[in-house]
Design a protein around this motif. Sequence first.
Motif, PDB file in Angstrom:
ATOM      1  N   UNK A   1       2.330   6.117  -5.095  1.00  0.00           N
ATOM      2  CA  UNK A   1       1.718   6.872  -3.994  1.00  0.00           C
ATOM      3  C   UNK A   1       0.334   6.319  -3.642  1.00  0.00           C
ATOM      4  N   UNK A   2      -0.102   5.334  -4.382  1.00  0.00           N
ATOM      5  CA  UNK A   2      -1.424   4.754  -4.160  1.00  0.00           C
ATOM      6  C   UNK A   2      -1.305   3.490  -3.297  1.00  0.00           C
ATOM      7  N   UNK A   3      -2.376   3.138  -2.604  1.00  0.00           N
ATOM      8  CA  UNK A   3      -2.360   1.880  -1.842  1.00  0.00           C
ATOM      9  C   UNK A   3      -2.154   0.690  -2.784  1.00  0.00           C
ATOM     10  N   UNK A   4      -1.365  -0.254  -2.373  1.00  0.00           N
ATOM     11  CA  UNK A   4      -1.105  -1.456  -3.171  1.00  0.00           C
ATOM     12  C   UNK A   4      -2.052  -2.560  -2.724  1.00  0.00           C
ATOM     13  N   UNK A   5      -2.656  -3.234  -3.706  1.00  0.00           N
ATOM     14  CA  UNK A   5      -3.602  -4.313  -3.449  1.00  0.00           C
ATOM     15  C   UNK A   5      -3.015  -5.622  -3.956  1.00  0.00           C
ATOM     16  N   UNK A   6      -3.101  -6.652  -3.144  1.00  0.00           N
ATOM     17  CA  UNK A   6      -2.701  -7.996  -3.560  1.00  0.00           C
ATOM     18  C   UNK A   6      -3.956  -8.810  -3.825  1.00  0.00           C
ATOM     19  N   UNK A   7      -4.049  -9.370  -5.016  1.00  0.00           N
ATOM     20  CA  UNK A   7      -5.174 -10.201  -5.422  1.00  0.00           C
ATOM     21  C   UNK A   7      -4.727 -11.654  -5.269  1.00  0.00           C
ATOM     22  N   UNK A   8      -5.109 -12.281  -4.163  1.00  0.00           N
ATOM     23  CA  UNK A   8      -4.591 -13.600  -3.812  1.00  0.00           C
ATOM     24  C   UNK A   8      -5.598 -14.702  -4.131  1.00  0.00           C
TER      25      UNK A   8
ATOM     26  N   UNK B   1       6.184  -6.903  -4.703  1.00  0.00           N
ATOM     27  CA  UNK B   1       5.242  -6.028  -3.992  1.00  0.00           C
ATOM     28  C   UNK B   1       5.983  -4.872  -3.330  1.00  0.00           C
ATOM     29  N   UNK B   2       7.094  -5.154  -2.693  1.00  0.00           N
ATOM     30  CA  UNK B   2       7.880  -4.118  -2.019  1.00  0.00           C
ATOM     31  C   UNK B   2       8.326  -3.050  -3.024  1.00  0.00           C
ATOM     32  N   UNK B   3       8.866  -3.484  -4.153  1.00  0.00           N
ATOM     33  CA  UNK B   3       9.345  -2.548  -5.174  1.00  0.00           C
ATOM     34  C   UNK B   3       8.204  -1.689  -5.703  1.00  0.00           C
ATOM     35  N   UNK B   4       7.061  -2.298  -5.934  1.00  0.00           N
ATOM     36  CA  UNK B   4       5.908  -1.553  -6.433  1.00  0.00           C
ATOM     37  C   UNK B   4       5.421  -0.549  -5.391  1.00  0.00           C
ATOM     38  N   UNK B   5       5.359  -0.967  -4.144  1.00  0.00           N
ATOM     39  CA  UNK B   5       4.903  -0.078  -3.073  1.00  0.00           C
ATOM     40  C   UNK B   5       5.835   1.117  -2.904  1.00  0.00           C
ATOM     41  N   UNK B   6       7.109   0.922  -3.142  1.00  0.00           N
ATOM     42  CA  UNK B   6       8.080   2.006  -2.973  1.00  0.00           C
ATOM     43  C   UNK B   6       7.970   3.075  -4.048  1.00  0.00           C
ATOM     44  N   UNK B   7       7.444   2.744  -5.229  1.00  0.00           N
ATOM     45  CA  UNK B   7       7.397   3.712  -6.331  1.00  0.00           C
ATOM     46  C   UNK B   7       6.013   4.264  -6.620  1.00  0.00           C
TER      47      UNK B   7
END
Length: 106
Positions: free
Chosen positions: A12-19, A4-10
Amino acid sequence: LDHYRAFAEVTDAPVLANLTEFGMTPLFTAQELAQVGVALAIYPLTIFRTMNAVALHALRTLRQDGTQRALVGQMQTRAELYDLLDYQTYEDEIDRLFAQEDHDVG
């Protein structure tokens, strides 16, 4: 969390976690996800699965006991439901509309 951290760093869009439960993703807390840049978390089946488990318990109790007595203490009361729904506001509006209708007719 590193993914998640790596994806958020690259992005510009909000990151969503589907839990969803019983999947491969660990059940991270909202705080853990926020700390690695996740902006939104959804729990698409949590309520459904919980409701099904409770419904099954209630049905088994009804079949076994022949009454809902043992379940009443676990139930939402009518007052709690009405409070949650703000039902009194709805009733007041219905009364106002009917009073207005009676006035318009007379």
